[in-house]
Scaffold this motif. Structure first.
Motif, PDB file in Angstrom:
ATOM      1  N   GLU A   1       0.840  -1.189   0.000  1.00  0.00           N
ATOM      2  CA  GLU A   1       0.000   0.000   0.000  1.00  0.00           C
ATOM      3  C   GLU A   1       0.879   1.244   0.000  1.00  0.00           C
ATOM      4  O   GLU A   1       1.887   1.312   0.700  1.00  0.00           O
ATOM      5  CB  GLU A   1      -0.892  -0.005   1.239  1.00  0.00           C
ATOM      6  CG  GLU A   1      -1.860   1.141   1.287  1.00  0.00           C
ATOM      7  CD  GLU A   1      -2.769   1.081   2.500  1.00  0.00           C
ATOM      8  OE1 GLU A   1      -3.850   1.661   2.426  1.00  0.00           O
ATOM      9  OE2 GLU A   1      -2.396   0.460   3.501  1.00  0.00           O
ATOM     10  N   ASN A   2       0.512   2.215  -0.814  1.00  0.00           N
ATOM     11  CA  ASN A   2       1.268   3.458  -0.910  1.00  0.00           C
ATOM     12  C   ASN A   2       0.269   4.614  -0.956  1.00  0.00           C
ATOM     13  O   ASN A   2      -0.025   5.157  -2.013  1.00  0.00           O
ATOM     14  CB  ASN A   2       2.156   3.443  -2.160  1.00  0.00           C
ATOM     15  CG  ASN A   2       3.077   4.641  -2.223  1.00  0.00           C
ATOM     16  OD1 ASN A   2       3.168   5.411  -1.274  1.00  0.00           O
ATOM     17  ND2 ASN A   2       3.746   4.810  -3.338  1.00  0.00           N
ATOM     18  N   ARG A   3      -0.245   4.968   0.202  1.00  0.00           N
ATOM     19  CA  ARG A   3      -1.249   6.035   0.270  1.00  0.00           C
ATOM     20  C   ARG A   3      -0.604   7.388   0.003  1.00  0.00           C
ATOM     21  O   ARG A   3       0.518   7.650   0.407  1.00  0.00           O
ATOM     22  CB  ARG A   3      -1.911   6.065   1.639  1.00  0.00           C
ATOM     23  CG  ARG A   3      -2.856   4.929   1.850  1.00  0.00           C
ATOM     24  CD  ARG A   3      -3.671   5.171   3.119  1.00  0.00           C
ATOM     25  NE  ARG A   3      -4.613   4.105   3.296  1.00  0.00           N
ATOM     26  CZ  ARG A   3      -5.884   4.185   2.939  1.00  0.00           C
ATOM     27  NH1 ARG A   3      -6.349   5.283   2.408  1.00  0.00           N
ATOM     28  NH2 ARG A   3      -6.693   3.172   3.137  1.00  0.00           N
ATOM     29  N   ARG A   4      -1.377   8.229  -0.679  1.00  0.00           N
ATOM     30  CA  ARG A   4      -0.926   9.586  -0.947  1.00  0.00           C
ATOM     31  C   ARG A   4      -1.995  10.546  -0.445  1.00  0.00           C
ATOM     32  O   ARG A   4      -3.184  10.289  -0.601  1.00  0.00           O
ATOM     33  CB  ARG A   4      -0.706   9.780  -2.440  1.00  0.00           C
ATOM     34  CG  ARG A   4       0.450   8.950  -2.963  1.00  0.00           C
ATOM     35  CD  ARG A   4       0.495   9.021  -4.477  1.00  0.00           C
ATOM     36  NE  ARG A   4       1.632   8.328  -5.013  1.00  0.00           N
ATOM     37  CZ  ARG A   4       1.656   7.050  -5.332  1.00  0.00           C
ATOM     38  NH1 ARG A   4       0.601   6.306  -5.137  1.00  0.00           N
ATOM     39  NH2 ARG A   4       2.730   6.504  -5.836  1.00  0.00           N
TER      40      ARG A   4
ATOM     41  N   GLN B   1      -6.513  19.932  -1.136  1.00  0.00           N
ATOM     42  CA  GLN B   1      -7.667  20.273  -1.973  1.00  0.00           C
ATOM     43  C   GLN B   1      -7.243  21.139  -3.157  1.00  0.00           C
ATOM     44  O   GLN B   1      -7.775  21.008  -4.253  1.00  0.00           O
ATOM     45  CB  GLN B   1      -8.735  20.991  -1.136  1.00  0.00           C
ATOM     46  CG  GLN B   1      -9.461  20.082  -0.168  1.00  0.00           C
ATOM     47  CD  GLN B   1     -10.200  18.964  -0.890  1.00  0.00           C
ATOM     48  OE1 GLN B   1     -10.774  19.148  -1.961  1.00  0.00           O
ATOM     49  NE2 GLN B   1     -10.168  17.777  -0.299  1.00  0.00           N
ATOM     50  N   ASP B   2      -6.245  22.013  -2.945  1.00  0.00           N
ATOM     51  CA  ASP B   2      -5.756  22.852  -4.044  1.00  0.00           C
ATOM     52  C   ASP B   2      -5.143  21.998  -5.155  1.00  0.00           C
ATOM     53  O   ASP B   2      -5.356  22.247  -6.337  1.00  0.00           O
ATOM     54  CB  ASP B   2      -4.716  23.855  -3.531  1.00  0.00           C
ATOM     55  CG  ASP B   2      -5.325  24.889  -2.596  1.00  0.00           C
ATOM     56  OD1 ASP B   2      -6.556  25.118  -2.703  1.00  0.00           O
ATOM     57  OD2 ASP B   2      -4.581  25.455  -1.776  1.00  0.00           O
ATOM     58  N   LYS B   3      -4.376  20.994  -4.768  1.00  0.00           N
ATOM     59  CA  LYS B   3      -3.730  20.117  -5.749  1.00  0.00           C
ATOM     60  C   LYS B   3      -4.773  19.296  -6.509  1.00  0.00           C
ATOM     61  O   LYS B   3      -4.663  19.103  -7.721  1.00  0.00           O
ATOM     62  CB  LYS B   3      -2.739  19.198  -5.041  1.00  0.00           C
ATOM     63  CG  LYS B   3      -1.811  18.452  -5.952  1.00  0.00           C
ATOM     64  CD  LYS B   3      -1.026  19.361  -6.844  1.00  0.00           C
ATOM     65  CE  LYS B   3       0.417  19.413  -6.496  1.00  0.00           C
ATOM     66  NZ  LYS B   3       1.203  20.182  -7.460  1.00  0.00           N
TER      67      LYS B   3
END
Length: 125
Positions: free
Chosen positions: A83-86, A90-92
């Motif tokens: 798993e590799n959560r990012r 909100q701007d991105k």
């Protein structure tokens, strides 16, 4: 982590029981039940590809877990994906909505000018 008792008997039933214990140990280790072969697949040699897939999954899981159960060259087996959560702000996320990806396609300036209209026969010379 290990099998309860290793059968040394030459009786077929005891040997098949040993294979069954191996499969239960694989499931406890983390191999999905759908990825396990059936005892008869190995015993009768009917589906050796399934046996090989089980062993490859077991090797890959052991290499990925890196808990000391695997001994050997780790390059033999592919590592399982982790798993590799990012976390994006909100701007991105909003910035990404204004980009048209190439998956949506492009016509590179092409148009249908000069094409035959719908319902018109093509002129084949």
């Amino acid at each position: 982590k290990s099998v309860a008792k290793i059968q040394t008997s030459t009786m077929a039933f005891k040997q098949m029981e040993q294979v069954s214990q191996f499969l239960k140990a694989c499931e406890r280790y983390g191999i999905a039940a759908a990825d396990l072969f059936q005892t008869v697949d190995l015993w009768e040699g009917k589906d050796m590809a399934t046996v090989q897939r089980t062993l490859m999954n077991l090797g890959g899981l052991a290499v990925t877990k890196d808990d000391g159960c695997f001994r050997g060259d780790p390059n033999w087996f592919p590592k399982k994906s982790m798993e590799n959560r990012r976390a994006f702000s909100q701007d991105k996320l909003k910035e990404g909505q204004s980009v048209i990806g190439l998956q949506m396609g492009t016509n590179k300036g092409a148009s249908q000018s000069g094409m035959t209209g719908y319902g018109m026969p093509r002129q084949i010379l």
